[in-house]
Scaffold this active site. Sequence first.
Site, PDB file in Angstrom:
ATOM      1  N   GLU A   1       8.914 -16.550  -7.347  1.00 28.85           N
ATOM      2  CA  GLU A   1       8.316 -17.787  -6.844  1.00 28.85           C
ATOM      3  C   GLU A   1       9.202 -18.996  -7.164  1.00 28.85           C
ATOM      4  O   GLU A   1       9.207 -19.996  -6.444  1.00 28.85           O
ATOM      5  CB  GLU A   1       6.926 -17.959  -7.470  1.00 28.85           C
TER       6      GLU A   1
ATOM      7  N   HIS B   1      11.051   9.029 -13.166  1.00 27.82           N
ATOM      8  CA  HIS B   1      10.668  10.141 -12.307  1.00 27.82           C
ATOM      9  C   HIS B   1      10.196   9.645 -10.952  1.00 27.82           C
ATOM     10  O   HIS B   1       9.517  10.357 -10.221  1.00 27.82           O
ATOM     11  CB  HIS B   1       9.581  10.958 -13.012  1.00 27.82           C
TER      12      HIS B   1
ATOM     13  N   LYS C   1      -1.905 -20.703   0.927  1.00 28.70           N
ATOM     14  CA  LYS C   1      -3.199 -21.166   0.402  1.00 28.70           C
ATOM     15  C   LYS C   1      -3.922 -22.004   1.457  1.00 28.70           C
ATOM     16  O   LYS C   1      -5.119 -21.870   1.677  1.00 28.70           O
ATOM     17  CB  LYS C   1      -2.988 -22.038  -0.847  1.00 28.70           C
TER      18      LYS C   1
END
Length: 463
Positions: A287, A316, A430
């Site tokens: 960000e 893995h 937003k």
Amino acid sequence: MALKLDLTGMFAAAGSDGAPCREAFAAALPRAAEVRAAHLAAPPAWRQLPGQRRHLEACRARAAELRARGDFDALVVLGIGGSALGNAAMVAALAPAYQEWAPAEGQPRVFLLDSIDPDWIGDFLEAVPVERCHFNVISKSGGTIETSSEFLLFYDAVRRAVGSDQAARQRFTVTTDPAGGHFRALCDELGFATLEVPAGVGGRFSVLSPVGLFTAEMAGLDAEGLLAGAARVNQKLAECAPEEDAALAYALAHVLHMEQGRPIHVHFPYGHRLRLLADWYKQLWAESLGKRFDTQGDEVNVGPTPVKAVGPTDQHSQVQLYAEGPDDKVYTLVKLGRHSREIAIPEPFAASPAFEYLRGQTLNQLIDAERQGTEVALLEAGRPLCTIELCKLDAFHVGQYFAFFEIATAYAGGLLGVDPFDQPGVENGKKAALALMGCAGYEALAASIRASQASREPFTLEC
Ligand code: PA5
């Protein structure tokens, strides 16, 4: 008591394989030193937090008051992004691994609800008695739609459970901007207890403010140690010469690798309790550094892509790609010098030769061997990596880790020429969500979003 950074594996012997060599790093250092000097000449507000006792004292006083009242056995943190990830990382690292259902003696269970997924929240409401919870609602802006919705939902649930607004308000502490925003206005009007996100401290740089300190105090973690560790890093990195500044070196090495085509930055803690530090780092790095415009206003669309991997689990899962896939990544292994516990591997099948090599060994030796194994595999494949070592798992070292990466992020922003402290891309998302939820003032935006959605030619498939 130190945080150690080993950058040896970041540089190619002579730059022959396309990785920057030490000479390139040395040549770029003066430019980096200028970025650092500008930062130190006007340190951001978050860099001053470790030296400010008043926030710790406010959090401590509120936590003591609540403990004396004794009306909760769970702490629920409501917040998202920078208002949640530092808390999550800190609790995972410093509280018992199973804090949610088996907290340390005398401490509350701690839940971090940083999503409004109806299934998850609904399950929580069914499983946990809200009248025995204290809610730490965190939003700097006081206008984030997820946190606002959670606040409404849990306040309503608590009010119904305890029977009155007055009793319900006691179960909430709201951490928000000292002066602005909806939460501040509401809390002042209705008398909710509040703590402040200090002015000038953005969400992802706020873990050492009341955003993290109140949770630490409530959960019985060593808030003082967090601040002391961060203060030590702040001071050391401010006083040393630029060429000895570990955060500057970390930022510069990463930026040089980006310039060489390695924009993917893998954060790879070896330790399950360190796993959420990687989530905190991911947000901070992404960000802060992913930006459309540079500080001159030119469109640059720059930024690294941080990736979380946790050792040994992701050996893995991811290491095959890391060692043999495209050479577009830089790796940061996070190592614990000493785990809090030592666990010997027992010998229940002593007569069998199958596990002879594990005889007399510990899980501690094993996890370190696995980390070294990953290091060898990556270095042999010519992949750049560095290691950050926390000498041990305690609040002091976690505080050091937070401060180190905050400073490195600020420097990386300066080197990339972007503002690491804004987030216009998040703000746009937003606003769009507010518009789609019918918030007043966003009518035009809602109409334009709907028009754009309608204009897209659908391409959907079912199976
Ligand atoms: O780092 C940031 O600024 C963001 O991630 C914010 O923390 C996040 O969007 C939540 O914002 P607020 O604390 O205002 O609710």
